[in-house]
Motif scaffolding. Structure first.
Motif, PDB file in Angstrom:
ATOM      1  N   ARG A  54      -4.531  65.735  74.283  1.00 43.76           N
ATOM      2  CA  ARG A  54      -3.846  64.620  74.133  1.00 43.76           C
ATOM      3  C   ARG A  54      -2.296  64.927  73.528  1.00 43.76           C
ATOM      4  N   ALA A  55      -2.494  65.837  72.409  1.00 41.05           N
ATOM      5  CA  ALA A  55      -1.297  66.422  71.741  1.00 41.05           C
ATOM      6  C   ALA A  55      -0.340  67.176  72.632  1.00 41.05           C
TER       7      ALA A  55
ATOM      8  N   ALA B 219     -14.028  64.651  78.609  1.00 41.79           N
ATOM      9  CA  ALA B 219     -13.243  64.643  77.342  1.00 41.79           C
ATOM     10  C   ALA B 219     -11.525  64.658  77.910  1.00 41.79           C
ATOM     11  N   VAL B 220     -11.195  65.462  78.800  1.00 46.06           N
ATOM     12  CA  VAL B 220     -10.100  65.373  79.429  1.00 46.06           C
ATOM     13  C   VAL B 220      -9.622  64.008  79.845  1.00 46.06           C
ATOM     14  N   ARG B 221     -10.579  63.391  80.499  1.00 44.15           N
ATOM     15  CA  ARG B 221     -10.285  62.214  81.072  1.00 44.15           C
ATOM     16  C   ARG B 221      -9.616  61.166  80.001  1.00 44.15           C
ATOM     17  N   GLY B 222     -10.609  61.342  78.986  1.00 47.13           N
ATOM     18  CA  GLY B 222     -10.455  60.480  77.757  1.00 47.13           C
ATOM     19  C   GLY B 222      -8.863  60.768  77.104  1.00 47.13           C
ATOM     20  N   ALA B 223      -8.602  61.945  77.386  1.00 51.69           N
ATOM     21  CA  ALA B 223      -7.187  62.398  76.705  1.00 51.69           C
ATOM     22  C   ALA B 223      -5.981  61.803  77.651  1.00 51.69           C
ATOM     23  N   GLY B 224      -6.543  61.268  78.827  1.00 52.22           N
ATOM     24  CA  GLY B 224      -5.465  60.474  79.722  1.00 52.22           C
ATOM     25  C   GLY B 224      -4.875  61.399  80.741  1.00 52.22           C
TER      26      GLY B 224
END
Length: 217
Positions: free
Chosen positions: A84-85, A115-120
């Motif tokens: 995300r960052a 997790a990557v999908r959760g980061a958008g």
């Protein structure tokens, strides 16, 4: 004009790198082709001007990662926070949203994918390769790239190769002019009646993309 059904999606990982990415950009411009560049933030910070050259030339920029560390070696929280960052930093530099990510080495699990999908971001693998990270001859690379060629293939190539400063695995270096290789690759596709486009351009033209997905690497 070649129809959208006769296009391949050319992607470049691990850059940008001065003296390498600019050669790839020149070859793409000569061929009238577009591509998607999966960039490392460790490289972007060193060559921000080159990132802008990629955008100015009309290519698509996606995220390869904050560095080249395998996501499967990290905790879920680390994957989410780091991804995300990096996404936000890249978007700030580009002034536009970033949609895609390619995990370093194509290394992912169901856990890191989520997790990557959760980061958008949406993970993107590939369906064909150039073996341009291997110390083999150029004819061998071109043979691999052209084998099993079909419309909508997502092709893996590199405008640079990640090193220890990017957190990459140790490797043996070898000489390869990636601008020249890109020119030869593009000529090979042209000779076979294929246009070369970015992910965004392929989707805008109604293309049906072909790639492989895998887990546990």
């Amino acid at each position: 004009m070649t129809s959208p059904d006769r296009s391949v999606v050319l992607t470049f990982d691990d850059g940008p790198l001065p003296g390498s990415t600019d050669g790839v950009l020149a070859s793409l411009a000569d061929a009238g082709a577009s591509a998607t560049f999966f960039v490392l933030m460790t490289r972007v910070r060193k060559a921000p001007g080159l990132l802008q050259e990629i955008i100015s030339a009309g290519h698509e920029v996606a995220l390869h990662g904050p560095d080249h560390v395998r996501l499967t070696t990290l905790t879920t929280r680390q994957v989410v926070d780091r991804t995300r960052a990096a996404k936000l930093e890249l978007e700030d530099r580009l002034g536009r949203p970033v949609r895609w990510i390619r995990p370093p080495y194509g290394s992912q699990s169901l856990r890191t994918w989520s997790a990557v999908r959760g980061a958008g971001l949406v993970p993107v693998m590939w369906g064909a390769t150039t073996w341009d990270w291997k110390d083999i001859t150029t004819p061998q690379r071109l043979e691999v790239a052209m084998s099993h060629l079909s419309p909508g293939q997502i092709v893996l190539a590199h405008d640079a190769i990640a090193d220890a400063e990017d957190g990459a695995d140790p490797r043996v270096d070898f000489p390869l002019d990636r601008g020249v290789f890109a020119k030869q690759l593009l000529a090979g596709y042209h000779d076979r009646g294929y246009t070369v486009v970015s992910l965004a351009d392929a989707l805008a033209r109604g293309g049906r993309l072909r790639s492989w997905a895998w887990f546990g690497r």
